[in-house]
Design a protein around this motif. Structure first.
Motif, short mmCIF file in Angstrom:
data_model
loop_
_atom_site.label_atom_id
_atom_site.label_comp_id
_atom_site.label_asym_id
_atom_site.label_seq_id
_atom_site.Cartn_x
_atom_site.Cartn_y
_atom_site.Cartn_z
N ARG A 156 8.24 -36.77 54.36
CA ARG A 156 8.51 -37.92 55.48
C ARG A 156 8.67 -37.70 56.92
N THR A 157 8.85 -36.30 57.12
CA THR A 157 8.98 -35.85 58.61
C THR A 157 7.97 -34.84 58.86
N THR A 158 8.15 -34.31 59.96
CA THR A 158 7.27 -33.36 60.39
C THR A 158 8.06 -31.94 60.56
N GLN A 159 9.02 -32.04 60.05
CA GLN A 159 10.20 -30.99 60.37
C GLN A 159 9.62 -29.77 59.23
N HIS A 160 9.80 -28.73 59.84
CA HIS A 160 9.56 -27.26 58.88
C HIS A 160 10.79 -26.61 58.64
N GLU A 161 11.77 -27.05 59.25
CA GLU A 161 13.23 -26.24 58.99
C GLU A 161 14.20 -27.42 58.94
N PHE A 162 14.95 -27.37 57.96
CA PHE A 162 16.07 -28.55 57.63
C PHE A 162 17.59 -27.68 57.82
N PRO A 163 18.05 -28.16 58.76
CA PRO A 163 19.55 -27.66 58.91
C PRO A 163 20.50 -28.23 57.73
N VAL A 164 21.25 -27.35 57.02
CA VAL A 164 22.32 -27.74 56.17
C VAL A 164 23.50 -27.85 56.90
N VAL A 165 24.11 -29.04 56.63
CA VAL A 165 25.59 -29.34 57.44
C VAL A 165 26.65 -29.72 56.41
N ASP A 166 27.70 -29.48 56.82
CA ASP A 166 28.81 -30.05 55.80
C ASP A 166 29.26 -31.46 56.32
N GLY A 167 30.51 -31.76 55.80
CA GLY A 167 30.93 -33.26 56.22
C GLY A 167 31.34 -33.44 57.61
N ALA A 168 31.75 -32.31 58.26
CA ALA A 168 32.22 -32.56 59.53
C ALA A 168 31.16 -32.14 60.64
N GLY A 169 29.77 -31.84 59.92
CA GLY A 169 28.78 -31.82 61.05
C GLY A 169 28.68 -30.18 61.41
N ARG A 170 29.32 -29.53 60.95
CA ARG A 170 29.09 -27.92 61.05
C ARG A 170 28.19 -27.53 60.21
N LEU A 171 27.20 -26.66 60.79
CA LEU A 171 26.19 -25.88 60.13
C LEU A 171 26.61 -24.96 59.16
N ARG A 172 25.85 -24.97 57.98
CA ARG A 172 26.05 -24.05 57.03
C ARG A 172 25.05 -23.03 56.84
N GLY A 173 23.94 -23.50 57.30
CA GLY A 173 22.64 -22.59 57.05
C GLY A 173 21.30 -23.56 57.20
N VAL A 174 20.07 -22.86 57.31
CA VAL A 174 18.98 -23.63 57.49
C VAL A 174 18.12 -23.55 56.24
N LEU A 175 17.29 -24.43 55.79
CA LEU A 175 16.41 -24.20 54.63
C LEU A 175 14.95 -24.30 55.40
N THR A 176 14.09 -23.17 55.27
CA THR A 176 12.76 -23.35 55.96
C THR A 176 11.82 -23.59 54.67
N ARG A 177 10.77 -24.03 55.40
CA ARG A 177 9.74 -24.81 54.58
C ARG A 177 9.03 -23.69 53.58
N ASP A 178 9.12 -22.40 53.90
CA ASP A 178 8.72 -21.32 52.81
C ASP A 178 9.72 -21.23 51.99
N ALA A 179 11.10 -21.27 52.21
CA ALA A 179 11.93 -20.94 51.23
C ALA A 179 12.04 -22.20 50.26
N LEU A 180 11.91 -23.52 50.78
CA LEU A 180 11.72 -24.64 50.00
C LEU A 180 10.55 -24.63 48.91
N ILE A 181 9.36 -24.22 49.43
CA ILE A 181 8.30 -24.35 48.41
C ILE A 181 8.64 -23.07 47.46
#
Length: 360
Positions: free
Chosen positions: A260-285
């Protein structure tokens, strides 16, 4: 570089061979066999292997000189038209760039001198025209080819070594971006000359011409981007509208975001909005195929994500994108929350917009 594979790691650099290199071996082998049979074919293949050993030594000359200035060389790739040492960056001081550029030809000078001494001075440039002639001595050809490598690489056509020396000399009087643009135009002009000569009967020159033209254009654009990035902030280029994934998300959640988006990278954040990592499209597939949609994103995300402050310069974000090949650079607000992120693609879009608007 695509279509290449690693064969060794030497002095901290991965040595790779492009698959088309074997087409060159095959061509030389058949040409020699037609002229002198199996012994000539074997000698021809051995010659090519030795030539590329000299090319590899040439590239390590660049790599070791660059290391002197704290610049790593992640990999060196051997192609049918020569070798490419991928430096993290080129030194910006003209004197240092000259040293790095000349270090490669200097290696070939040493090799040629040693071979000439062994041969008693019998090497000559005429042997270059007999590369596929089995009657010419192996060491004579090898010595002559090293002389040719020195002369060819010192032609002042960017991005060859001589062109880099030209750029460095120009940079002592003009801004680096302007010096690069001039050297790149000289290189592109030289590429047209090579291409024309190639049409007269040497197809290899056409491939060299294409490589020189593309490499000169790419280097000019890269330096231009580097100069512009020093005048812009991260906020000028970062993506601020994006969807994030929570720490409890699964791959199937990321799939829905991907669709539903044009994103290729998806930031993974915790409840406080702090970055934990990034899921790339290649890693997702890859995760969807290997471990299924229920896989937690925490298991497949990229954890070592470079970060920059929101008030930082764009060049600070550009460096990990170019030198380390990071898929994304996260931008953090003053309190450590994720404010946005930068990718090579959206930096490229920024440059296209600026160029179209006549801004540099």
């Amino acid at each position: 570089m695509t279509w290449s594979f690693p064969v060794a790691r030497i002095l901290g650099s991965e040595v790779r061979i492009h698959v088309t290199f074997f087409l060159l071996l095959t061509w030389i082998g058949f040409a020699r066999y037609a002229q002198g049979g199996t012994p000539a074919a074997i000698e021809g293949i051995v010659l090519i292997v030795l030539v590329f050993a000299c090319v590899l030594a040439h590239e390590f000359g660049h790599a070791l000189a660059a290391r002197r200035y704290g610049i790593r060389t992640p990999d060196i790739t051997l192609l049918p038209i020569g070798g490419v040492a991928r430096l993290e960056r080129m030194p910006e001081k003209p004197s240092q760039e000259i040293v790095v550029a000349l270090a490669g030809p200097a290696v070939n000078v040493v090799i040629a001198l040693v071979l000439v001494l062994i041969l008693g001075g019998r090497a000559d440039l005429a042997s270059l025209e007999a590369l596929d002639d089995p009657r010419t001595g192996l060491l004579v050809q090898l010595a002559s080819i090293n002389v040719f490598l020195v002369l060819f690489n010192l032609i002042p056509a960017f991005p060859m070594d001589g062109g880099r020396v030209l750029r460095a000399l120009l940079a002592t009087r003009f801004p680096r971006a302007q010096a690069t643009a001039v050297a790149a135009r000289v290189g592109q002009g030289f590429a047209f000359v090579l291409g024309f000569l190639g049409l007269l009967g040497n197809p290899l020159l056409i491939f060299i011409a294409i490589f020189v033209y593309i490499a000169a254009s790419a280097e000019s654009q890269a330096v231009g981007l580097q100069e512009v990035s020093r005048r812009l902030t991260v906020a000028d280029a970062m993506i601020t509208r994006f969807e994030t994934l929570g720490t409890g998300a699964q791959v199937e959640d990321a799939v829905r975001c991907l669709i539903r988006t044009t994103q290729h990278e998806f930031p993974v954040v915790d409840g406080a909005g702090r970055l934990r990592g990034v899921l790339t499209r290649d890693a997702l597939i890859r995760a969807l195929s290997e471990s299924g949609p229920a896989t937690p994103v925490l298991e497949v995300m990229e954890r070592n994500v470079p970060t920059v402050p929101a008030h930082g310069r764009l060049e600070d974000a550009l460096r990990p994108l170019q030198e380390a090949g990071a898929p994304v650079v996260a931008v953090l607000s003053g309190d450590g929350r994720l404010a946005g992120y930068v990718t090579a693609e959206n930096v490229g879009e920024l440059m296209m917009v600026r160029n179209a608007a006549g801004r540099n």
